[in-house]
Scaffold this active site. Structure first.
Site, PDB file in Angstrom:
ATOM      1  N   ALA A 164       0.802  -1.218   0.000  1.00 26.79           N
ATOM      2  CA  ALA A 164       0.000   0.000   0.000  1.00 26.79           C
ATOM      3  C   ALA A 164       0.839   1.274   0.000  1.00 26.79           C
ATOM      4  CB  ALA A 164      -0.912  -0.024   1.226  1.00 26.79           C
TER       5      ALA A 164
ATOM      6  N   ASN B 225       1.545  -4.067   7.575  1.00 28.44           N
ATOM      7  CA  ASN B 225       2.510  -4.765   6.711  1.00 28.44           C
ATOM      8  C   ASN B 225       3.484  -3.784   6.077  1.00 28.44           C
ATOM      9  OD1 ASN B 225       1.668  -7.751   6.350  1.00 28.44           O
ATOM     10  ND2 ASN B 225      -0.249  -6.615   6.328  1.00 28.44           N
TER      11      ASN B 225
ATOM     12  N   HIS C 292      -0.560   6.521   3.900  1.00 26.50           N
ATOM     13  CA  HIS C 292       0.794   6.226   4.399  1.00 26.50           C
ATOM     14  C   HIS C 292       1.756   7.280   3.871  1.00 26.50           C
ATOM     15  CE1 HIS C 292      -0.623   2.258   5.603  1.00 26.50           C
ATOM     16  NE2 HIS C 292      -1.097   2.097   4.387  1.00 26.50           N
TER      17      HIS C 292
HETATM   18  N1  LIG Z   1       1.582  -6.193   1.952  1.00 23.02           N
HETATM   19  C1  LIG Z   1       0.617  -5.330   2.198  1.00 23.02           C
HETATM   20  O1  LIG Z   1       0.771  -4.098   2.021  1.00 23.02           O
HETATM   21  C2  LIG Z   1      -0.710  -5.835   2.680  1.00 23.02           C
HETATM   22  C3  LIG Z   1      -1.836  -5.021   2.615  1.00 23.02           C
HETATM   23  C4  LIG Z   1      -3.049  -5.552   3.033  1.00 23.02           C
HETATM   24  C5  LIG Z   1      -3.117  -6.828   3.581  1.00 23.02           C
HETATM   25  N2  LIG Z   1      -1.997  -7.582   3.681  1.00 23.02           N
HETATM   26  C6  LIG Z   1      -2.015  -8.925   4.267  1.00 23.02           C
HETATM   27  O2  LIG Z   1      -2.544  -9.845   3.328  1.00 23.02           O
HETATM   28  C7  LIG Z   1      -3.207 -10.915   4.016  1.00 23.02           C
HETATM   29  C8  LIG Z   1      -4.600 -11.129   3.426  1.00 23.02           C
HETATM   30  O3  LIG Z   1      -5.376  -9.935   3.504  1.00 23.02           O
HETATM   31  P1  LIG Z   1      -6.931  -9.937   3.147  1.00 23.02           P
HETATM   32  O4  LIG Z   1      -7.382  -8.534   3.187  1.00 23.02           O
HETATM   33  O5  LIG Z   1      -7.179 -10.760   1.942  1.00 23.02           O
HETATM   34  O6  LIG Z   1      -7.516 -10.705   4.432  1.00 23.02           O
HETATM   35  P2  LIG Z   1      -8.971 -11.398   4.581  1.00 23.02           P
HETATM   36  O7  LIG Z   1      -9.207 -11.460   6.048  1.00 23.02           O
HETATM   37  O8  LIG Z   1      -9.969 -10.744   3.727  1.00 23.02           O
HETATM   38  O9  LIG Z   1      -8.742 -12.889   4.016  1.00 23.02           O
HETATM   39  C9  LIG Z   1      -7.877 -13.801   4.626  1.00 23.02           C
HETATM   40  C10 LIG Z   1      -8.334 -15.221   4.277  1.00 23.02           C
HETATM   41  O10 LIG Z   1      -7.405 -16.159   4.824  1.00 23.02           O
HETATM   42  C11 LIG Z   1      -8.141 -17.314   5.274  1.00 23.02           C
HETATM   43  N3  LIG Z   1      -7.291 -18.048   6.207  1.00 23.02           N
HETATM   44  C12 LIG Z   1      -6.983 -17.742   7.495  1.00 23.02           C
HETATM   45  N4  LIG Z   1      -6.126 -18.655   7.998  1.00 23.02           N
HETATM   46  C13 LIG Z   1      -5.878 -19.553   7.004  1.00 23.02           C
HETATM   47  C14 LIG Z   1      -5.066 -20.713   6.914  1.00 23.02           C
HETATM   48  N5  LIG Z   1      -4.327 -21.159   7.938  1.00 23.02           N
HETATM   49  N6  LIG Z   1      -5.064 -21.403   5.741  1.00 23.02           N
HETATM   50  C15 LIG Z   1      -5.804 -20.985   4.695  1.00 23.02           C
HETATM   51  N7  LIG Z   1      -6.603 -19.886   4.722  1.00 23.02           N
HETATM   52  C16 LIG Z   1      -6.631 -19.180   5.869  1.00 23.02           C
HETATM   53  C17 LIG Z   1      -9.418 -16.718   5.857  1.00 23.02           C
HETATM   54  O11 LIG Z   1     -10.457 -17.697   5.923  1.00 23.02           O
HETATM   55  C18 LIG Z   1      -9.713 -15.600   4.841  1.00 23.02           C
HETATM   56  O12 LIG Z   1     -10.542 -16.050   3.786  1.00 23.02           O
HETATM   57  C19 LIG Z   1      -3.222 -10.506   5.513  1.00 23.02           C
HETATM   58  O13 LIG Z   1      -2.162 -11.167   6.166  1.00 23.02           O
HETATM   59  C20 LIG Z   1      -2.942  -9.034   5.480  1.00 23.02           C
HETATM   60  O14 LIG Z   1      -2.272  -8.594   6.657  1.00 23.02           O
HETATM   61  C21 LIG Z   1      -0.810  -7.110   3.210  1.00 23.02           C
END
Ligand SMILES: NC(=O)c1ccc[n+]([C@@H]2O[C@H](COP(=O)([O-])OP(=O)(O)OC[C@H]3O[C@@H](n4cnc5c(N)ncnc54)[C@H](O)[C@@H]3O)[C@@H](O)[C@H]2O)c1
Length: 275
Positions: A128, A196, A226
């Site tokens: 982001a 993150n 940010h």
């Molecule tokens: N790099 C970045 O800038 C950035 C930005 C936003 C989010 N993220 C990260 O990306 C990841 C996903 O974000 P999102 O918005 O899609 O989250 P979300 O909550 O919408 O989706 C996460 C999914 O993971 C599933 N899940 C949880 N534990 C699991 C496991 N052990 N095995 C399989 N599936 C599992 C959940 O059921 C859910 O469907 C998060 O870790 C978030 O912190 C990173």
């Protein structure tokens, strides 16, 4: 569905806000270079919903080993407490991994070494924030100071453990309030799903100890913003992103999703611009 021979096979781990959009993009936009061959979520219904909406057959996998087997590159987009053992499994099977949960990879040099040893890749998108390319370049001559200021509306902090621990009630915040100021390690622990970007900044700049992270709750804010400021021998960098939030998850910025898709596109096509 038969895998195409000239395409990178993509498996998606986690079918939430990011996983669902990456899946749609792979199926509908990145068709020249990759193909969706696996979907897995701990909540199987989520994987099935995506498979149905994209008219895909035989892509829902019931176990993580099956997902890993199905693909050349696994996109990790889960909100699990621990993702390192899963990433390790994929790298051990010589599959590349694009990981969205950068905050959980702050101390993951063992995984980067494993990727190098097994001739596969561990890819981290810029997420982001803007300017990661310039920050990596600046790190070559040394960075003196870095600050990251993250500003989000209250909806971006719902259920964050840090607020509970500190007794901060979102409903009582009526004006811009700094709820955290500290280093990256503490920030990532305090906001495991929300910051993150701090970890991405630490890994890109290679000077984690110099980064000051400030987190602000702003009731008047409608975006996840940010601001990054760096000074050093290279000069001065100031970047700001004001991100629309992802409708399915207000903690996630839409730009982060796009950044994941763009990283995947570059990896699969072999064309890397400004990285
Ligand atoms: N790099 C970045 O800038 C950035 C930005 C936003 C989010 N993220 C990260 O990306 C990841 C996903 O974000 P999102 O918005 O899609 O989250 P979300 O909550 O919408 O989706 C996460 C999914 O993971 C599933 N899940 C949880 N534990 C699991 C496991 N052990 N095995 C399989 N599936 C599992 C959940 O059921 C859910 O469907 C998060 O870790 C978030 O912190 C990173």
């Amino acid at each position: 569905m038969k895998p195409k021979t000239d395409c990178v096979k993509i498996g998606i781990l986690g079918c939430g806000a990011i996983g669902a959009r990456v899946a749609k993009s792979v199926k509908e936009d990145l068709t020249r270079d990759c193909q969706l061959t696996g979907l897995y979520d701990i909540d199987l219904k989520k994987a099935e919903r995506i498979s149905k909406s994209l008219l895909l057959d035989n892509v829902v996998k019931k176990t993580i080993p099956d997902l890993i087997k199905s693909c050349d590159c696994m996109v990790e987009a889960v909100n699990a407490k621990s993702i390192r053992p899963i990433i390790r499994q994929a790298l051990q099977a010589r599959k590349s991994v694009l990981s969205m949960s950068v905050g959980k990879l702050l101390n993951a040099s063992d995984l980067f070494q494993l990727a190098r040893k097994n001739k596969c890749h561990l890819l981290l998108p810029s997420g982001a924030i803007a300017g990661i390319d310039a920050i990596k370049a600046a790190s070559l001559v040394g960075i003196d100071t870095i600050t990251l200021t993250t500003r989000k509306p209250p909806s971006g902090f719902i259920d964050d453990p840090y607020l509970r621990e500190k007794g901060i009630h979102l409903s009582e915040i009526t004006k811009e309030t700094v709820i955290f100021e500290g280093n990256v390690t503490t920030a990532v622990k305090a906001f495991p799903r929300n910051i993150n970007v701090a970890a991405t900044l630490a890994l890109a700049s290679q000077c984690r100890e110099k980064i000051l992270v400030r987190v602000i709750v702003s009731p008047k804010c409608t975006t996840n913003s940010h601001t990054i400021e760096l000074k050093g021998k290279f000069g001065h960098i100031l970047t700001q992103t004001d991100n629309f939030v992802c409708p399915d998850n207000p903690k996630t910025s839409y730009l982060a999703v796009l950044s994941g898709i763009q990283t995947l596109k570059q990896y699969c096509s072999g064309v890397f611009i400004g990285t």
